[in-house]
Design an enzyme around this catalytic site. Structure first.
Site, short mmCIF file in Angstrom:
data_model
loop_
_atom_site.label_atom_id
_atom_site.label_comp_id
_atom_site.label_asym_id
_atom_site.label_seq_id
_atom_site.Cartn_x
_atom_site.Cartn_y
_atom_site.Cartn_z
N SER A 165 0.81 -1.22 0.00
CA SER A 165 0.00 0.00 0.00
C SER A 165 0.84 1.27 0.00
O SER A 165 0.61 2.18 -0.81
CB SER A 165 -0.94 0.00 1.21
OG SER A 165 -0.20 -0.02 2.43
N ASP A 166 1.82 1.36 0.92
CA ASP A 166 2.58 2.61 0.97
C ASP A 166 3.50 2.77 -0.23
O ASP A 166 3.74 3.89 -0.69
CB ASP A 166 3.35 2.75 2.29
CG ASP A 166 4.19 1.55 2.64
OD1 ASP A 166 4.15 0.54 1.91
OD2 ASP A 166 4.91 1.60 3.66
N CYS A 167 4.00 1.66 -0.77
CA CYS A 167 4.79 1.75 -2.00
C CYS A 167 3.93 2.27 -3.15
O CYS A 167 4.37 3.10 -3.96
CB CYS A 167 5.36 0.38 -2.36
SG CYS A 167 6.64 -0.20 -1.23
#
Length: 769
Positions: free
Chosen positions: A487-489
């Site tokens: 998700s954060d990538c």
């Protein structure tokens, strides 16, 4: 000499979705390098040992890779003279500009030709031994590993042995049974003997003494019991059940493995296969010898059933609950005896068949990288047990080089690479400097890598049936071939593309098609928890806290279900708000609702001292930095948000006397902020705090704390623009640390660039987001 290679596939059992962009591996070339270059490598190895002894710095500086790439780049890193500020000298525009330029020049020099920044992503001492066991039982240890491989693998283990003779679970950790037994077994499988080890200090014998002095290998935690059972130096009777039949239950079943965190699910999947078959490798003379070396009583006299719940106190972090032990005992005493007999053994065969089907699908959809090194080694073991001549086993062997990383401290198995993650952070750091026209070539290469690394298709077939989620539009932690959504990538990569889209294309390259951005937004909105509003890592959070009661690992926390994480939630806010700014109208209401829920999640999870707990970095400094950056992107400021004011106060209250910040890894398992010993400074963590304060508006209110921190960073910079490697700063599962070798370049550059822009440059037109 060892040479770092990339973006190549040179094996018939390798295949790729994007022509191997982002792939990185090492190759030994016996004739490479001049005598002077070889001498430099040996000096780097000696310097590492001395630095560890004198200063207690365990992580490597990635000197082998950096020396190679710097030479290949042809960039003169010393053309800008070094700069130091005297004790009474204040930070000034020229000083910070010089420091930023030197850091930028180094980052250009160590960038790979395909656009990413190669770096070690390791630190655990539990990564390598399972792979060595897999190669040993399959008889491929001497074909996959050359003498040079073995020499460097052994060097790494010796370099990270503790003074008491044992090994930790990670490179800065206290000695544990699992770290010590697996490291000891690995040394023996690689040919090291008992009488005298190559380090000249009796390291093998000292390791054995630590094991025996602490009760012997029977007290190894459950993961270690599985590895030893496969090798043949532990009996399956001493392992708690891992029944493959669980995979046959309908997905609505409360304890179905599909509800588990992906890494837990995919690790225990091959474990359940090996347990179901009671597989072990050949009983060689070395295996028989190990049976006598690592236990305090003769192997034949050990009561294995009594060892199922035996865990060395040095290892125990997450004790089993009474409910969990009752579950394991019930399965062991009642289910397992039936499943060994006809007709119930037919159910076991069906369970094993289902596991094989799932393993094959998961391996294929990740190009045999798998979800990570833990599953990788276990799948190699499983496919050897299932079909030694099968293509799956051969595909797995071909991907082993992707996991082996060498530095001045030796060779180790790393995670599965942090190529994309490091690239998107470095890209934002470069953009923050406002020197884009001067260093645009680096951004153009990074832009290419980010675009090429986006996942273009969903997994094949009925992926939900195979316990997978849709992936089209996402980014992974490493490269496109890995295929697992993060998700954060995805959010940070989306923001990078949006930032780069505002710059001249002749400098940074062509924009991606807008549909690619829409697909990324689809992924992000899908990953949000409908209950809490937070975001997890790989899949939507699973609100099934009862499953955590079944955590069988003893050494990790929060591994059973997919949970929300502070930093992931903050990153998604940044990505969605950047998208909304440049593409208003596309799913706008959904984005606004999603961000509002995410902000409420962050506000609810703020600690009383104003900090936030980060799951993937150490820990309160990391989480608070990300949260304040997320708040800033959503318009939450010091003036209109109590949460921001408390976060800023936390940073200001934890700044040390010399102007920096430092947080001990002990903060992670204790969940309480703990400064580094002596309240000393860590440059990466200082950079996190600086960035967090600037996102909280500190530069406009009172830049004095920022001046102090910036001076510290400037004076710490080395002559070539690098920054010294210090303590480890990454973490996972609260109790295991991870070394991000590129962090020491990314975050000081980002902090100084942002500081220069916000404090020293006159107000002028900035990027919109």
């Amino acid at each position: 000499m060892w040479k770092q290679k990339g973006a190549q596939g040179n094996d018939p059992y390798l295949y790729s979705t994007n022509n191997f962009v982002g792939r990185q591996y090492w190759e030994f070339q016996p004739d490479a390098g001049t005598p002077e270059e070889r001498e430099e490598v040996e000096k780097a190895r000696k310097d590492y040992v001395n630095n560890k002894k004198l200063h207690g710095i365990h992580p490597c500086s990635d000197m082998l890779m950096r020396r190679q790439l710097i030479k290949e780049s042809g960039i003169d890193l010393l053309s800008i003279p070094p700069l130091r500020l005297d004790e009474n000298e204040q930070v000034n525009y020229d000083a910070v500009t010089t420091a930023v330029k030197k850091a930028l020049r180094l980052n250009r020099a160590i960038q790979a030709h395909d656009g990413h920044w190669p770096a070690e992503n390791a630190g655990s001492l539990l990564y390598t031994p399972p792979l060595i066991i897999a190669l040993y039982i399959s008889g491929t240890i001497d074909t996959i590993l050359t003498k040079q491989h073995k020499k460097e693998l052994i060097r790494f283990v010796y370099n990270h042995q503790n003074e008491d003779g044992g090994w930790g679970s990670y490179i800065e950790g206290h000695s544990t049974m699992i770290g010590s037994v697996l490291s000891y077994v690995m040394l023996r499988l690689l040919g090291e003997g008992l009488a005298e080890s190559d380090d000249g200090n009796g390291a093998v014998e000292r390791g054995r003494k630590w094991i025996l002095d602490h009760g012997g290998a029977a007290g190894i935690p459950s993961w270690g019991k599985t590895y030893l059972a496969v090798l043949g130096v532990y009996e399956w009777e001493g392992c708690n059940p891992l029944p493959p039949e669980f995979w046959l239950f309908p997905s609505s079943f409360p304890f179905h493995p599909a509800k588990m965190w992906i890494y837990c699910r995919c690790t225990y999947m091959p474990m359940s296969y090996l347990y179901g078959k009671r597989y072990h490798g050949p009983i060689t003379d070395l295996v028989l010898s190990l049976r006598q070396e690592i236990y305090n009583i003769p192997y034949e006299q050990i009561k294995w059933n009594q060892q199922r719940h035996n865990c060395c106190k040095e290892d125990l972090y997450y004790p089993h609950t009474l409910v969990q032990d009752l579950v394991w005992d019930g399965l062991h005493y009642f289910s397992e005896p039936f499943l060994k007999r006809w007709p119930f053994n037919k159910l076991r065969k069906r369970g094993l068949k289902r596991v094989v089907e799932l393993m094959r699908y998961g391996a294929t959809e990740t190009r045999f990288i798998t979800t990570g090194n833990g599953e990788k080694a276990l799948q190699i073991m499983s496919w050897w047990a299932e079909d030694p001549n099968g293509d799956e086993f051969k595909h797995h062997l071909a991907r082993i080089p992707d996991f082996l990383w060498i530095a001045e401290d030796g060779m180790t198995v790393q995670s599965f690479g942090s190529q994309l993650w490091d690239c998107i952070l470095a890209t934002q750091a470069i953009i923050a400097t406002n020197m884009v026209e001067e260093y645009g070539d680096s951004l153009k290469k990074a832009h290419f890598f980010i675009k090429e690394s986006q996942i273009k298709e969903n997994p094949r077939g009925d992926f939900l049936k195979m316990c997978r989620q849709f992936t089209k539009g996402a980014w992974t932690f490493s490269d496109q071939d890995h295929g697992c959504v993060v998700s954060d990538c995805t959010a940070e990569a989306l923001k990078c593309l949006l930032l780069l889209s505002q710059m001249p294309q002749d400098i940074v390259g062509e924009k991606p098609e807008v549909e690619r951005l829409y697909e990324a937004v689809n992924v992000l909105l899908y990953l949000q928890s409908r209950v809490s509003g937070g975001f997890a890592v790989w899949e939507p959070p699973v609100p099934k806290p009862y499953l955590e009661m079944l955590n069988p690992s003893e050494i990790f926390a929060d591994i059973v279900v997919e949970r929300e994480h502070i930093e992931c939630t903050a990153s998604v806010i940044k990505g969605l708000m950047a998208f909304k700014c440049l593409h208003p109208g596309h799913r706008q209401k959904e984005i606004e609702d999603s961000v509002a829920k995410a902000i409420r999640y962050l506000e609810r999870n703020q600690m009383p001292d104003g900090s936030w707990y980060g799951f993937w970095g150490i820990c309160f400094l990391y989480g608070t930095f990300f949260t304040l950056s997320g708040f800033a992107s959503a318009g939450r400021t010091y003036d209109n948000s109590e949460a921001v004011r408390k976060g800023v106060k936390f940073f200001l209250s934890t700044q040390n006397e010399e102007g920096g910040w430092g947080e001990s890894l002990e903060s992670c398992p204790s969940e309480k902020f703990t400064p580094l010993k002596g309240n000393r400074t860590n440059l990466v963590q200082t950079s996190w705090a600086m960035l967090g304060l600037m996102f909280g508006g500190q530069a406009e209110r009172d830049p004095t704390p920022l001046h102090r921190a910036a001076k510290l960073l400037i004076n710490a910079q080395m002559d070539n623009g690098d920054f010294p490697q210090q303590e480890i700063t990454g973490v996972y599962c609260k109790n295991s640390m991870l070394h991000y070798a590129e962090y020491r370049n990314i975050f000081p550059l980002w902090a100084l660039g942002e500081y220069r822009k916000r404090v020293w440059l006159p107000k002028h037109q900035q990027l919109k987001i």
